[in-house]
Design a protein around this motif. Structure first.
Motif, PDB file in Angstrom:
ATOM      1  N   ASP A   1       0.851  -1.187   0.000  1.00 39.62           N
ATOM      2  CA  ASP A   1       0.000   0.000   0.000  1.00 39.62           C
ATOM      3  C   ASP A   1       0.890   1.242   0.000  1.00 39.62           C
ATOM      4  OD1 ASP A   1      -2.539   1.168   0.026  1.00 39.62           O
ATOM      5  OD2 ASP A   1      -2.639   1.258   2.213  1.00 39.62           O
TER       6      ASP A   1
ATOM      7  N   THR B   1      -1.366  -1.217  -4.127  1.00 35.84           N
ATOM      8  CA  THR B   1      -2.524  -0.305  -4.111  1.00 35.84           C
ATOM      9  C   THR B   1      -1.999   1.111  -3.883  1.00 35.84           C
ATOM     10  OG1 THR B   1      -2.838  -0.815  -1.749  1.00 35.84           O
ATOM     11  CG2 THR B   1      -4.296  -1.934  -3.312  1.00 35.84           C
ATOM     12  N   THR B   2      -2.596   2.052  -4.605  1.00 37.64           N
ATOM     13  CA  THR B   2      -2.286   3.463  -4.365  1.00 37.64           C
ATOM     14  C   THR B   2      -3.609   4.178  -4.114  1.00 37.64           C
ATOM     15  OG1 THR B   2      -2.521   4.181  -6.689  1.00 37.64           O
ATOM     16  CG2 THR B   2      -0.363   3.333  -6.023  1.00 37.64           C
ATOM     17  N   ASN B   3      -3.518   5.391  -3.638  1.00 32.25           N
ATOM     18  CA  ASN B   3      -4.715   6.238  -3.521  1.00 32.25           C
ATOM     19  C   ASN B   3      -4.243   7.692  -3.677  1.00 32.25           C
ATOM     20  OD1 ASN B   3      -3.964   7.365  -0.955  1.00 32.25           O
ATOM     21  ND2 ASN B   3      -4.762   5.555   0.086  1.00 32.25           N
TER      22      ASN B   3
ATOM     23  N   LEU C   1      -1.671   8.832  -1.138  1.00 35.32           N
ATOM     24  CA  LEU C   1      -0.342   8.225  -1.298  1.00 35.32           C
ATOM     25  C   LEU C   1       0.397   8.858  -2.483  1.00 35.32           C
ATOM     26  CD1 LEU C   1      -1.237   4.464  -0.616  1.00 35.32           C
ATOM     27  CD2 LEU C   1       0.106   5.981   0.855  1.00 35.32           C
TER      28      LEU C   1
ATOM     29  N   LYS D   1      -9.549   1.964  -9.490  1.00 36.16           N
ATOM     30  CA  LYS D   1     -10.095   2.063  -8.134  1.00 36.16           C
ATOM     31  C   LYS D   1     -11.200   3.108  -8.128  1.00 36.16           C
ATOM     32  CE  LYS D   1      -7.834   1.848  -3.624  1.00 36.16           C
ATOM     33  NZ  LYS D   1      -6.707   2.373  -2.846  1.00 36.16           N
TER      34      LYS D   1
ATOM     35  N   PHE E   1     -11.977  -0.941   4.787  1.00 34.14           N
ATOM     36  CA  PHE E   1     -10.910  -0.229   5.509  1.00 34.14           C
ATOM     37  C   PHE E   1     -10.980  -0.560   6.997  1.00 34.14           C
ATOM     38  CE2 PHE E   1      -9.373   3.604   2.831  1.00 34.14           C
ATOM     39  CZ  PHE E   1      -9.430   2.878   1.654  1.00 34.14           C
TER      40      PHE E   1
ATOM     41  N   ARG F   1      -9.446   2.466   9.628  1.00 38.22           N
ATOM     42  CA  ARG F   1     -10.270   3.677   9.804  1.00 38.22           C
ATOM     43  C   ARG F   1     -11.521   3.383  10.616  1.00 38.22           C
ATOM     44  NH1 ARG F   1      -9.495   7.397   4.338  1.00 38.22           N
ATOM     45  NH2 ARG F   1      -7.339   6.786   4.012  1.00 38.22           N
TER      46      ARG F   1
ATOM     47  N   ALA G   1      -7.987  -3.577   3.642  1.00 40.90           N
ATOM     48  CA  ALA G   1      -7.189  -2.356   3.492  1.00 40.90           C
ATOM     49  C   ALA G   1      -7.159  -1.569   4.791  1.00 40.90           C
ATOM     50  CB  ALA G   1      -7.772  -1.508   2.358  1.00 40.90           C
ATOM     51  N   SER G   2      -6.387  -0.473   4.755  1.00 42.06           N
ATOM     52  CA  SER G   2      -6.206   0.347   5.956  1.00 42.06           C
ATOM     53  C   SER G   2      -5.708  -0.527   7.108  1.00 42.06           C
ATOM     54  CB  SER G   2      -7.537   1.050   6.303  1.00 42.06           C
ATOM     55  OG  SER G   2      -7.372   1.986   7.336  1.00 42.06           O
TER      56      SER G   2
ATOM     57  N   ARG H   1      -3.068  -1.575   9.789  1.00 44.63           N
ATOM     58  CA  ARG H   1      -2.114  -0.779  10.571  1.00 44.63           C
ATOM     59  C   ARG H   1      -1.108  -1.625  11.345  1.00 44.63           C
ATOM     60  NH1 ARG H   1      -5.630   3.750  11.419  1.00 44.63           N
ATOM     61  NH2 ARG H   1      -6.170   4.343   9.300  1.00 44.63           N
TER      62      ARG H   1
ATOM     63  N   THR I   1      -3.645  -5.535   1.915  1.00 43.51           N
ATOM     64  CA  THR I   1      -2.741  -4.489   1.441  1.00 43.51           C
ATOM     65  C   THR I   1      -2.264  -3.716   2.648  1.00 43.51           C
ATOM     66  OG1 THR I   1      -2.344  -2.747  -0.177  1.00 43.51           O
ATOM     67  CG2 THR I   1      -4.503  -2.681   0.913  1.00 43.51           C
TER      68      THR I   1
HETATM   69  C1  E4P Z   1      -6.344   1.014   0.342  1.00 42.66           C
HETATM   70  O1  E4P Z   1      -6.305   0.704  -0.820  1.00 42.66           O
HETATM   71  C2  E4P Z   1      -5.930   2.323   0.863  1.00 42.66           C
HETATM   72  O2  E4P Z   1      -4.924   2.837   0.037  1.00 42.66           O
HETATM   73  C3  E4P Z   1      -5.310   2.265   2.248  1.00 42.66           C
HETATM   74  O3  E4P Z   1      -5.248   0.942   2.747  1.00 42.66           O
HETATM   75  C4  E4P Z   1      -5.828   3.284   3.184  1.00 42.66           C
HETATM   76  O4  E4P Z   1      -5.174   3.137   4.419  1.00 42.66           O
HETATM   77  P1  E4P Z   1      -5.185   4.266   5.528  1.00 42.66           P
HETATM   78  O5  E4P Z   1      -6.503   4.223   6.226  1.00 42.66           O
HETATM   79  O6  E4P Z   1      -4.061   3.879   6.457  1.00 42.66           O
HETATM   80  O7  E4P Z   1      -4.945   5.568   4.836  1.00 42.66           O
END
Ligand code: E4P
Length: 217
Positions: free
Chosen positions: A6, A26-28, A31, A83, A129, A132, A163-164, A166, A183
């Motif tokens: 990620d 994965t990107t967003n 990022l 995405k 996520f 979050r 995702a997300s 930690r 991810t």
């Molecule tokens: C998933 O594709 C997101 O890019 C990512 O996991 C978001 O994580 P975050 O809540 O730590 O920003």
């Protein structure tokens, strides 16, 4: 279980790819901002390093705009995954892109019902996520469990992309539940390999080996 990195940092991805343990990226938009680099060039560079799925997120919020952007992103490389946010417009665009053979990742999923809709829209991946949700005192892992049950009930083929993430514990719990993909940021992925007893044991082995005066080769 597949592991995606990620991050939009090309150097980090290159380093992780060399381990042979990473299956995709994965990107967003956040990022991409953090990387400070050009979006489309970065996605192209990542796709050259990583043959597996590479998620690139649209910025439009209407279905037609998302579809247009998605088609442009999909032209960058054949392993690009478009995405899309989990909104009605995002789901509409998902259906259209999926029907045309474009891989999709429906992101910002925070409920089992949203994940049900993503599967019905034909998404390749859904991204719940976890972190979050934990941040607002809702157990994100329960969501992964609920989605796993629903997808199994109806044999949906959409892959659960946790995702997300930690912590290494998030990865472990997702693997126990049966998420298809996790991810995680590079530091979390590296942390999966570390254990103090491994370090301690290795230190002892190396010390004892050195005292034998022998060499392996
Ligand atoms: C998933 O594709 C997101 O890019 C990512 O996991 C978001 O994580 P975050 O809540 O730590 O920003």
């Amino acid at each position: 279980m597949k592991f995606f990195a990620d991050t939009a940092n090309v150097d980090e991805i290159r380093e992780l790819a060399e381990t042979g343990l990473i299956d995709g990226v994965t990107t967003n938009p956040s990022l991409i901002k953090k990387s400070g680099a050009d979006f489309k060039q970065t996605i192209a560079a990542i796709c050259e390093i990583m043959p597996g799925p590479v998620s690139a997120e649209v910025a439009a919020t209407d279905a037609a705009g998302m579809e247009r952007e998605g088609r442009r992103l999909a032209e960058i490389a054949e392993n690009v995954v478009v995405k899309l946010p989990l909104t009605i417009d995002g789901l509409k665009a998902c259906r259209r892109l999926t029907d045309d053979g474009v891989m999709t990742n429906v992101t910002l999923c925070f409920s089992a019902n949203q994940a049900l809709l993503a599967a019905k829209a034909g998404a390749t991946f859904v991204s719940p996520f976890i972190g979050r949700l934990d941040d607002i005192h809702i157990d994100g892992l329960i969501l992964i469990q609920e989605i796993r049950t629903i997808y199994n009930n109806y044999a949906f083929r959409t892959e659960i992309l946790a995702a997300s993430i930690r912590s290494a514990n998030h990865v472990r719990e997702c693997a126990l539940i049966g998420a298809d993909v996790a991810t995680a940021p590079p530091d979390v992925l590296k942390a999966l390999a570390s254990h103090p007893l491994t370090d301690k044991g290795l230190e002892t082995f190396l010390k004892d080996w050195a005292s034998t005066g022998q060499s392996v080769i």
